[in-house]
Each structure stands twice: as structure tokens, then as C-alpha cells.
Scaffold this motif. Sequence first.
Motif, mmCIF file in Angstrom:
data_model
loop_
_atom_site.group_PDB
_atom_site.id
_atom_site.type_symbol
_atom_site.label_atom_id
_atom_site.label_comp_id
_atom_site.label_asym_id
_atom_site.label_seq_id
_atom_site.Cartn_x
_atom_site.Cartn_y
_atom_site.Cartn_z
ATOM 1 N N ASN A 111 -13.860 2.041 6.127
ATOM 2 C CA ASN A 111 -15.070 2.533 6.796
ATOM 3 C C ASN A 111 -16.031 3.217 5.832
ATOM 4 O O ASN A 111 -16.861 4.031 6.239
ATOM 5 N N TYR A 112 -15.924 2.862 4.546
ATOM 6 C CA TYR A 112 -16.842 3.405 3.540
ATOM 7 C C TYR A 112 -18.241 2.825 3.735
ATOM 8 O O TYR A 112 -18.410 1.615 3.906
ATOM 9 N N THR A 113 -19.244 3.681 3.680
ATOM 10 C CA THR A 113 -20.635 3.232 3.646
ATOM 11 C C THR A 113 -21.373 4.072 2.611
ATOM 12 O O THR A 113 -20.902 5.146 2.198
ATOM 13 N N ASN A 114 -22.542 3.613 2.203
ATOM 14 C CA ASN A 114 -23.337 4.376 1.244
ATOM 15 C C ASN A 114 -23.691 5.758 1.784
ATOM 16 O O ASN A 114 -23.781 6.731 1.034
ATOM 17 N N GLU A 115 -23.903 5.834 3.101
ATOM 18 C CA GLU A 115 -24.324 7.088 3.715
ATOM 19 C C GLU A 115 -23.153 7.991 4.070
ATOM 20 O O GLU A 115 -23.289 9.218 4.075
ATOM 21 N N ARG A 116 -22.000 7.373 4.367
ATOM 22 C CA ARG A 116 -20.838 8.153 4.841
ATOM 23 C C ARG A 116 -19.639 7.780 3.983
ATOM 24 O O ARG A 116 -18.964 6.792 4.249
ATOM 25 N N LYS A 117 -19.407 8.558 2.944
ATOM 26 C CA LYS A 117 -18.343 8.229 2.005
ATOM 27 C C LYS A 117 -16.971 8.443 2.661
ATOM 28 O O LYS A 117 -16.682 9.536 3.156
ATOM 29 N N ARG A 118 -16.180 7.404 2.640
ATOM 30 C CA ARG A 118 -14.786 7.510 3.070
ATOM 31 C C ARG A 118 -13.955 6.806 2.003
ATOM 32 O O ARG A 118 -14.054 5.587 1.835
ATOM 33 N N LEU A 119 -13.192 7.596 1.274
ATOM 34 C CA LEU A 119 -12.419 7.086 0.152
ATOM 35 C C LEU A 119 -10.937 7.122 0.478
ATOM 36 O O LEU A 119 -10.458 8.034 1.160
ATOM 37 N N GLY A 120 -10.226 6.138 -0.027
ATOM 38 C CA GLY A 120 -8.777 6.121 0.095
ATOM 39 C C GLY A 120 -8.146 6.517 -1.224
ATOM 40 O O GLY A 120 -8.352 5.851 -2.249
ATOM 41 N N VAL A 121 -7.397 7.631 -1.229
ATOM 42 C CA VAL A 121 -6.683 8.084 -2.421
ATOM 43 C C VAL A 121 -5.274 7.505 -2.344
ATOM 44 O O VAL A 121 -4.511 7.814 -1.427
ATOM 45 N N LEU A 122 -4.946 6.665 -3.318
ATOM 46 C CA LEU A 122 -3.750 5.830 -3.209
ATOM 47 C C LEU A 122 -2.751 6.131 -4.319
ATOM 48 O O LEU A 122 -3.080 6.061 -5.501
ATOM 49 N N LEU A 123 -1.556 6.483 -3.892
ATOM 50 C CA LEU A 123 -0.406 6.552 -4.789
ATOM 51 C C LEU A 123 0.413 5.287 -4.585
ATOM 52 O O LEU A 123 0.790 4.975 -3.455
ATOM 53 N N CYS A 124 0.674 4.541 -5.651
ATOM 54 C CA CYS A 124 1.468 3.318 -5.535
ATOM 55 C C CYS A 124 2.709 3.412 -6.412
ATOM 56 O O CYS A 124 2.626 3.820 -7.573
ATOM 57 N N ILE A 125 3.848 3.032 -5.833
ATOM 58 C CA ILE A 125 5.106 2.910 -6.569
ATOM 59 C C ILE A 125 5.516 1.446 -6.461
ATOM 60 O O ILE A 125 5.820 0.953 -5.369
ATOM 61 N N ASN A 126 5.494 0.724 -7.566
ATOM 62 C CA ASN A 126 5.797 -0.711 -7.519
ATOM 63 C C ASN A 126 7.218 -0.981 -7.047
ATOM 64 O O ASN A 126 7.475 -1.949 -6.324
ATOM 65 N N GLY A 127 8.147 -0.145 -7.481
ATOM 66 C CA GLY A 127 9.561 -0.436 -7.223
ATOM 67 C C GLY A 127 10.118 0.357 -6.059
ATOM 68 O O GLY A 127 10.713 1.410 -6.266
ATOM 69 N N THR A 128 9.940 -0.108 -4.834
ATOM 70 C CA THR A 128 10.573 0.536 -3.676
ATOM 71 C C THR A 128 11.429 -0.508 -2.966
ATOM 72 O O THR A 128 12.603 -0.666 -3.268
ATOM 73 N N GLY A 129 10.823 -1.232 -2.022
ATOM 74 C CA GLY A 129 11.592 -2.289 -1.358
ATOM 75 C C GLY A 129 12.112 -3.326 -2.336
ATOM 76 O O GLY A 129 13.157 -3.954 -2.102
ATOM 77 N N SER A 130 11.407 -3.514 -3.452
ATOM 78 C CA SER A 130 11.871 -4.465 -4.460
ATOM 79 C C SER A 130 13.216 -4.024 -5.028
ATOM 80 O O SER A 130 14.097 -4.853 -5.298
ATOM 81 N N LEU A 131 13.409 -2.706 -5.231
ATOM 82 C CA LEU A 131 14.709 -2.201 -5.680
ATOM 83 C C LEU A 131 15.764 -2.419 -4.601
ATOM 84 O O LEU A 131 16.875 -2.886 -4.885
ATOM 85 N N TYR A 132 15.416 -2.068 -3.369
ATOM 86 C CA TYR A 132 16.410 -2.161 -2.297
ATOM 87 C C TYR A 132 16.811 -3.611 -2.047
ATOM 88 O O TYR A 132 17.971 -3.902 -1.758
ATOM 89 N N ARG A 133 15.872 -4.528 -2.181
ATOM 90 C CA ARG A 133 16.197 -5.956 -2.066
ATOM 91 C C ARG A 133 17.182 -6.357 -3.154
ATOM 92 O O ARG A 133 18.159 -7.058 -2.892
ATOM 93 N N TRP A 134 16.938 -5.881 -4.388
ATOM 94 C CA TRP A 134 17.830 -6.218 -5.494
ATOM 95 C C TRP A 134 19.229 -5.654 -5.246
ATOM 96 O O TRP A 134 20.233 -6.334 -5.474
ATOM 97 N N VAL A 135 19.303 -4.413 -4.784
ATOM 98 C CA VAL A 135 20.596 -3.798 -4.495
ATOM 99 C C VAL A 135 21.333 -4.587 -3.431
ATOM 100 O O VAL A 135 22.537 -4.883 -3.566
ATOM 101 N N LYS A 136 20.636 -4.940 -2.353
ATOM 102 C CA LYS A 136 21.281 -5.704 -1.284
ATOM 103 C C LYS A 136 21.753 -7.064 -1.791
ATOM 104 O O LYS A 136 22.902 -7.464 -1.554
ATOM 105 N N ASN A 137 20.880 -7.780 -2.485
ATOM 106 C CA ASN A 137 21.239 -9.120 -2.949
ATOM 107 C C ASN A 137 22.353 -9.099 -3.990
ATOM 108 O O ASN A 137 23.146 -10.034 -4.083
#
Length: 503
Positions: free
Chosen positions: A290-316
Motif C-alpha cells: 500500500n505504498y504511495t508517493n503521498e502515503r509512505k508504507r514501508l516493509g522492514v524485512l528480516l530474512c533467514i534463508n535457512g529455516t524450512g529448508s533446514l527442517y526439510r533436510w533433517v526430515k529427509n
Amino acid sequence: MLLLGIDIGTSSVKASVVDSVTQSVIASAQYPEHESPIIALKTGWAEQSPDMWWQQTGQAISLCHKKGGYNPKDIAAIGIAYQMHGLVLVDKDHHVLRNSIIWCDSRAVEIGDKAFEDIGHETCLSHMLNSPGNFTASKLAWVKQNEPEIYDQVDKIMLPGDYIAMKLTGEITTSASAMSEGIFFDFQFNGLSKDIIEYFGFNDGLFPVVKPVFSSHGRVTTDVAAALQLNTGIPVTYKAGDQPNNALSLNVLKPGEVAATAGTSGVIYGVSDQLAYDPQSRVNTFAHVNYTNERKRLGVLLCINGTGSLYRWVKNTFAAPLSYSEVNTLAAAAPLGSDGLRILPFGNGAERMLNNKQVGAHIHHIDLNLHTPAHVYRAAQEGIACAFRYGLDIMRENGMDPTVIRAGRSNMFLSDVFTEAFVNATGVPVELYNNDGSIGAAIGAGIGAEIFASAAEAFSNIKAVAYVEPKPADTAAFEEVYQSWKEVLDEHLAQIEAKPVHS
């Protein structure tokens, strides 16, 4: 009046058909049932075929139709969510020129780091709110440098959702949100970044027309409509990356509201109205849906690449015949803290929150006389929760301090062990909803098509299904787990820093 949502994930494509009046899900399906392959031609590389995504999209929609309960001709609008940061290249005939270099590919780290130095930290952070890092712009620069014969044929560059919309409509558009996640967008000038384009030597003509997220991005062509049993001319009225879309699906639209996901990757995503940035670019700021030039709405994002990918590896690796539910039950049998077993989940490419270092996944403190597979299952989930805590502490440094986090009851949040570890590690309660990316994309389509009068109306019937709070005793116990986990991580980071650089 029905809405179709499509979620282009790393593991599969999911489609959902939603009733716009009740916001209830009439049918959902994903394809394939197994996890889609990631092509890794070299260490640190990760690619997927855009044509595979398109084929899977058709299959997922077809499976929805086969479940019955609705007339496909009643679908009035389509929304698309997609894995962020992927690079799709097409020629003037809309043919894909190479596999997409996807979000967890690390080949462009050095290119992005050099651009950060050459353009200048202050310019990059104040204008793009991020380092060029390992994002889409740097990946495009890698193609330009290493595959000039392909680059010379490029007519348009796209994010994955732009590509699926192109296949549906024949039109190529993008949004400020998409361009910002690729580090192509200048927030000071509210347009494409001249600094990035000029530094890398990109041609302005490579970029699609920029439109609002909630707007018409084209209409379904006759041939595609016939193949998908839809009406010709249905508009695609919403496109967003998976994390902004996940936030939308959880009605996280106002400053201070926070969402989380724990699928292949793990994310905490908070909404802000400030053009702020992390000086080290460990967490990233993009334009929200919902970002617009007049009404700034920013998403601050923390990303961890290895989450479900680790759990998939552990399960498999340790429990291939078992379902995730069965593995979660076994994990619950091990004690909190996994009797000292610690797992780092960072085995899926360079981690932004670790300054783009490739730490790798590691299992520490194995006691061959004590630890069982159940300990491994639990330690994996606790290690992922610790990674979330580590990242949330960085977000807190940058002014994002949530009192509650909303999440879909899916992926890792289906596990009580993980959910409890998450709230006890972070000290923040979690509200769980029966929503996912495809449902969010369908709701977004309704907003974009103005079927809903407002976002508030779009979420009027969506309620939390669970509320999980930290337990004081478990929070204190988990703090010890976290500190010992962090000691292991710090040791690996120190080893990387001490490693000699060879020219």
C-alpha cells in the motif's frame, strides 16, 4: 463473485479460489505434491525455470477446478504472489532467455558489495534504503558481465510474479514494490534509481512500466482463458512479493504491525511509515503493497534463508518415511534445549542478517550416548527459533519492537514445538490465522478490482484461530538455549573473519 489467488513459491505453486462476500476459501490446491527442484550448477547458485512455474500454475488452477464447488466462469479477478528477488529475462517475443536466478542464489554478493562501496553507502542507504547486496539488480549485473550473449537479447527484466502475469495477459508490468525489492527504486525521487542504472550500465528500456500493486496489470488472453477454463478478459489486479503479500494476508498494513512466515525461508516483516534503513543492510526496507508517493508504507524485512529448508533436510535425512506431523510429534518428546544439541540453520546461501556471510548449517555438541533422532528434530526447530531471535534483535536496534506477531498456521508454525520455541525465544506472542499466500493474493485481487470498498472490508471475516504467549519459566530456560546457540554462531563468524583472503 469469486477471486483467484496464485502463489508462486520455491517449493510449489498454490492456487486458491475465495468467495469475495464471505472471504471463505472454496477450493485450494498446490502442484506439485513433492518439492520443486532448485538447480545448483555451482556452490552458492540457485536457479529455477520460469516455464516450470507457468506449467505448475496451470496444474494448480486445474486441480482447484476439479475439486468442484464453484463455476470457474464466476472468477472475476486474479491476484499473484511470488518468491521475491528472482530475476526473469525475456526477449522481444516474450521467450525466457535463461533460468531465473532466484532469491537464495549467492553468486552476485561481491558485485553488490562493490556497488555499495562505489556508489557510496550514504547514497545507497538514503535513496534505495538498502545495499545492492545480493538482490535482483546485482544478479542482472552478473548476467551482463558473465553472459553478454544472453544479456544482449534481453528486452525486459521481470520479477517472478511479473512473468506469470505476462503469461496470463501478454502484458509486462511491474510495481514500485517489485522494483524496490530488486534495488532498482529510488525512494527520494519515487522512481527508478538512476544511480543503480548508470553504475551497472543498464538500459532504461529493460524495465517494465511501473503500476500500483492494486491496479490492472492486464487481462487474461483468449488462448489462456480457454486452457484454464476462465473467461477471456479477467483482470490481473494485484501482484506482490511473497512477504509483502503474507503481511497483506494477515491484515498487516499499518505502521507498527508485524507478520512472520517460516516456510523455505523465514521472515519477520514489519510495517513502518519512515524511510529508515539498517546501516549494515542486515534487514531490508522495501515498498509495502500500500505504498504511495503521498502515503509512505514501508516493509522492514528480516530474512533467514535457512529455516524450512533446514527442517526439510533433517526430515529427509533422518526420517524420510515419516510425515512432518510425525516428526513434530517425535520432536516434542525431547526436552526443551535438546539436551545441549545445537543446530545452525544457515545452509541455504549467504545470509543478509549475517552481513552476507555463508556460515553454512552445522550440528554441534553431539553426544553419541545421549542424543536420539528426536533431539535432532527438536534442535533443528530450536535453532531456527534462535535465528529468528537473532534477527529480531537487529530489527529492535532499528526501531521495530513488536508486541504481537501475526503468522499463518502453516509450514513451521504447524509445529507446537517450533511455535513455542519462537515465542519463548523472542518473548513476543503470536496470533495464528488460517491464511496463506494464495488466499492473500485472492484478497489482494479483490482490493485491486475494487470489489471490496476498503482493505478493512476485505478482512472483515478473517479471525485468529490461536494465540500463543511466552511462558515465563520457558522464556528463562530458552534464554540459556539462545545464549549457547549464539556462542556457536559467534565462533563460526569469527572463523570466517579470520580466514585469509586470497587474491
